[in-house]
Design an enzyme around this catalytic site. Structure first.
Site, short mmCIF file in Angstrom:
data_model
loop_
_atom_site.label_atom_id
_atom_site.label_comp_id
_atom_site.label_asym_id
_atom_site.label_seq_id
_atom_site.Cartn_x
_atom_site.Cartn_y
_atom_site.Cartn_z
CB CYS A 127 -0.91 -0.01 1.22
SG CYS A 127 -2.02 1.42 1.29
CB CYS A 181 -1.66 4.01 8.00
SG CYS A 181 -2.84 4.56 6.74
CB CYS A 198 -0.87 0.03 8.25
SG CYS A 198 -1.46 -1.25 7.12
CB CYS A 224 -15.10 -8.19 6.34
SG CYS A 224 -16.46 -7.93 7.49
CB CYS A 264 -18.33 -6.12 5.22
SG CYS A 264 -17.50 -4.61 5.78
CB CYS A 311 -18.40 -1.17 9.03
SG CYS A 311 -17.32 -1.97 10.24
NE ARG A 352 -18.93 -5.00 12.73
CZ ARG A 352 -19.93 -5.88 12.66
NH1 ARG A 352 -19.87 -6.99 13.37
NH2 ARG A 352 -20.97 -5.65 11.89
#
Length: 331
Positions: A57, A61, A64, A101, A133, A193, A265
């Site tokens: 990616c 972040c 991550c 998901c 999802c 979500c 969650r």
């Protein structure tokens, strides 16, 4: 504490701060009471999260391990074949999951063959009768509409942290980009979500500010994940301390009180929690977990299905049975 089943979207930061900073036993008692007013307290929705495209990616972040710029042990994986994803979804359903998901480590959705394949995956999982999802990064209203037409039930796009602290964690996109994607999801008739991560070095007021953003949206997110930082070696936040259980309990309980209809969650971080600590989170109003046969949550360790079912048995909990719903209804 709310006495009747009425949703509020006009919370103030002061109100949420007062709720959050109550003595923890009083806070949990209030949250548990609200939870029983709005939900079947012994039912937990079991969700399975599969990384359909891993690593590489371009975002930065700080938490991550899938960011290409960080040197982690996570292996880059191209987009999985559609039939492989459908097989995972069937296995998840057989194991008691009612939501499946799919996550792709993208900055944003692009209108290309890979997105066409995601559309096929959504259609295939939807045909199994599962809530479908996706979390694919930023997307336009037109892309969200394509996903909705394919049968997507929910889209995950976490705020991560407060607007005030956001630039300390991510520089490759803005907080408003997150809000724009959530708005596009809403316009397409897909349920939202959205939650965040605690343990990023933020202050308590940042957690309260993030909850305020969620709770004052025109419509509360149908699902609110509360994640504890998974400290991935090679990322800038790898040396931060483990999130204290009472911090998780406070976040879950406060979310439950101010967004009573939402599914809260208990997400990342469960691998470092004892069964007793998870029980406190359920008492505080959490009514969903992620589980799976790979015993991972995206790319970090997570309890497996067998372990979770043993915990459910010990605590007198059971998987939530969801009736088939269209993608434009609320949870």
């Amino acid at each position: 504490m709310q006495k009747t089943k009425k949703l509020r979207n006009d919370w103030t930061k002061e109100e949420i701060n007062t709720i959050y900073h109550q003595p923890v036993l009083e806070l949990v008692y209030q949250a548990a009471t609200v939870h029983r007013q709005w939900h079947k307290h012994s039912e937990i929705q079991v969700c399975t999260l599969l990384s359909v495209k891993t690593g590489g990616c371009p975002e930065d972040c700080s938490y991550c391990g899938q960011a290409a710029r960080y040197h982690t042990d996570i292996k880059v994986q191209a987009l999985l074949p559609t039939e492989t994803v459908i097989a995972h979804a069937q296995k998840a359903k057989d194991g008691g999951s009612s939501r499946f998901c799919m996550a792709a480590a993208w900055r944003e959705v692009r209108d290309n063959r890979d997105f066409d394949r995601i559309i096929d995956m959504v259609k295939g999982v939807n045909e199994l009768g599962l809530e479908v999802c996706c979390t694919l990064g930023m997307l336009t209203e037109e892309q969200a509409l394509r996903l909705q037409e394919a049968g997507l039930y929910a889209y995950n796009h976490n705020l991560d942290t407060s607007e005030e602290y956001y630039d300390e964690i991510i520089s490759t996109r803005k907080f408003d980009n997150r809000i724009n994607t959530i708005n596009n999801v809403r316009k397409a008739g897909i349920t939202v979500c959205s939650g965040g991560i605690i343990g990023l070095g933020e202050k308590h007021i940042d957690r309260i500010s993030m909850l305020l953003t969620l709770a004052t949206m025109p419509k509360h997110p149908e699902s609110v994940p509360v994640n504890a930082l998974a400290r991935v070696k090679g990322t800038p936040l790898e040396d931060l301390p483990k999130v204290a259980i009472w911090d998780m309990v406070r976040m879950i309980a406060t979310a439950r009180i101010i967004m009573p209809a939402s599914v809260v969650r208990l997400s990342a971080g469960r691998i470092e929690m004892t069964e007793e600590e998870q029980a406190w989170c359920f008492m505080a109003g959490a009514n969903s977990i992620f589980t799976g046969e790979r015993e991972t949550l995206l790319v970090t360790p997570n309890p497996g299905l067998t372990e979770d079912m043993e915990m459910f048995n010990n605590l007198g909990l059971k998987p939530m049975i969801k009736e088939r719903q269209s993608s434009c209804t609320t949870i």
